[in-house]
Enzyme design. Sequence first.
Site, mmCIF file in Angstrom:
data_model
loop_
_atom_site.group_PDB
_atom_site.id
_atom_site.type_symbol
_atom_site.label_atom_id
_atom_site.label_comp_id
_atom_site.label_asym_id
_atom_site.label_seq_id
_atom_site.Cartn_x
_atom_site.Cartn_y
_atom_site.Cartn_z
ATOM 1 N N ARG A 1 -1.481 -2.854 0.351
ATOM 2 C CA ARG A 1 -1.115 -1.102 -0.385
ATOM 3 C C ARG A 1 -2.634 -0.675 -0.523
ATOM 4 N NH1 ARG A 1 3.600 -0.879 -3.093
ATOM 5 N NH2 ARG A 1 3.071 1.657 -3.060
ATOM 6 N N CYS B 1 20.322 2.305 3.885
ATOM 7 C CA CYS B 1 20.414 0.943 3.657
ATOM 8 C C CYS B 1 19.105 0.389 3.806
ATOM 9 C CB CYS B 1 21.475 0.185 4.686
ATOM 10 S SG CYS B 1 23.139 0.619 4.487
ATOM 11 N N LYS C 1 6.930 11.910 7.544
ATOM 12 C CA LYS C 1 7.534 10.763 7.232
ATOM 13 C C LYS C 1 7.784 10.241 5.970
ATOM 14 C CE LYS C 1 3.695 7.606 7.526
ATOM 15 N NZ LYS C 1 3.025 6.226 8.309
ATOM 16 N N ASP C 2 7.201 10.994 4.958
ATOM 17 C CA ASP C 2 7.321 10.746 3.366
ATOM 18 C C ASP C 2 8.692 11.729 3.023
ATOM 19 O OD1 ASP C 2 5.009 8.925 3.577
ATOM 20 O OD2 ASP C 2 3.809 10.459 2.812
ATOM 21 N N ARG D 1 -7.678 -0.020 2.831
ATOM 22 C CA ARG D 1 -7.127 -0.974 3.699
ATOM 23 C C ARG D 1 -8.140 -1.926 4.677
ATOM 24 N NH1 ARG D 1 -0.815 0.356 4.641
ATOM 25 N NH2 ARG D 1 -0.542 1.286 2.586
ATOM 26 N N ARG E 1 9.718 -1.898 8.399
ATOM 27 C CA ARG E 1 9.989 -1.514 9.887
ATOM 28 C C ARG E 1 9.031 -1.994 10.697
ATOM 29 N NH1 ARG E 1 7.228 2.082 12.980
ATOM 30 N NH2 ARG E 1 6.126 2.800 11.082
ATOM 31 N N ARG E 2 7.725 -1.951 10.629
ATOM 32 C CA ARG E 2 6.647 -2.500 11.342
ATOM 33 C C ARG E 2 6.718 -4.069 11.314
ATOM 34 N NH1 ARG E 2 2.271 1.572 8.679
ATOM 35 N NH2 ARG E 2 2.285 3.313 10.041
#
Length: 309
Positions: free
Chosen positions: A150, A242, A84-85, A156, A132-133
């Site tokens: 972060r 975008c 995903k990165d 976290r 997104r989340r």
Amino acid sequence: MVRRVVRVGARSSALAQVQTDMIVAALLQVDPDLQIVRVIISTNGDRTQHSNAPGPDWGTGVFVKEIEAAMLRDEIDLAVHSLKDVPPIVTAELTLAAIPVRDDPLDVLVTADGRTLEALAPGARIGTSSARRAAFLLVQRADRQFVPIRGNVESRLRKLGAGQYDALVLARAALRRLHIDAPHVVLEPDLLPPAPGQGALAVQARAGDRDILSVVEPLHDPATAAAVRAERHLMLLVDGGCRLPVGALGTPGADGGLDLLGGLATDGGVAIDRAHGLLAMPEVLADQPASLLRARRADVTPAVLEVVV
């Protein structure tokens, strides 16, 4: 006998190293005579982990650019990335040589006691720096605060335990790979479609390095590769650079088919579309839901894009 040396580059985080362990173990299972040399590389994404600015969501490349540069300089032979990165268009001199079998692709809501999104109190602070989340979950619970967070998974979770947040949104695959048994509930894809490639790893190599490509090829899983190709193509068609709140999930079937779900968070709610097609034609499959979601792009206003402040 001279052992073949393979230099594997990856980030320094605990998760990146665990994922590298997985690939190294798979390589040694294929060829026990390999000599693996690890090269730890600091990326821009790692160096900005303590910033309060919104973090990268999908395909920005902040966690892979320095690693790719090292490969182009012939300092490493392979790189292990969270797929995903990886940006949707890979540098021409490089290739995603193997996509192994995928782990769980879904997101989870982590709390101190495993409560659901609905059970969180009004005003609850949900830690995420993913637009997104935040955008998808805001549709479900507009009375919640989505607060940037972060750092690595462990830091976290420490912040959650210290009461700085009431909940976190994390990738389930990260918890599984780190063997972290934090109380959580799974966020189903109709509620929160995952980022393209979430839960999958990518083994990257130089496109012309036939010796290394032959070493890596046995790690490749065609069904996983087709699923994530459909997801990445859908995102590329809909987003167009975008940075829209788009998610996608491809699910291979036993019949040689592929189911694809795509979603877009808008002012009016969540737009979801599905398609079913051939595993062998993932990009073609992505065209249908991408067309519907593109038509809804005008409904994504700055209010949606700025849910993380």
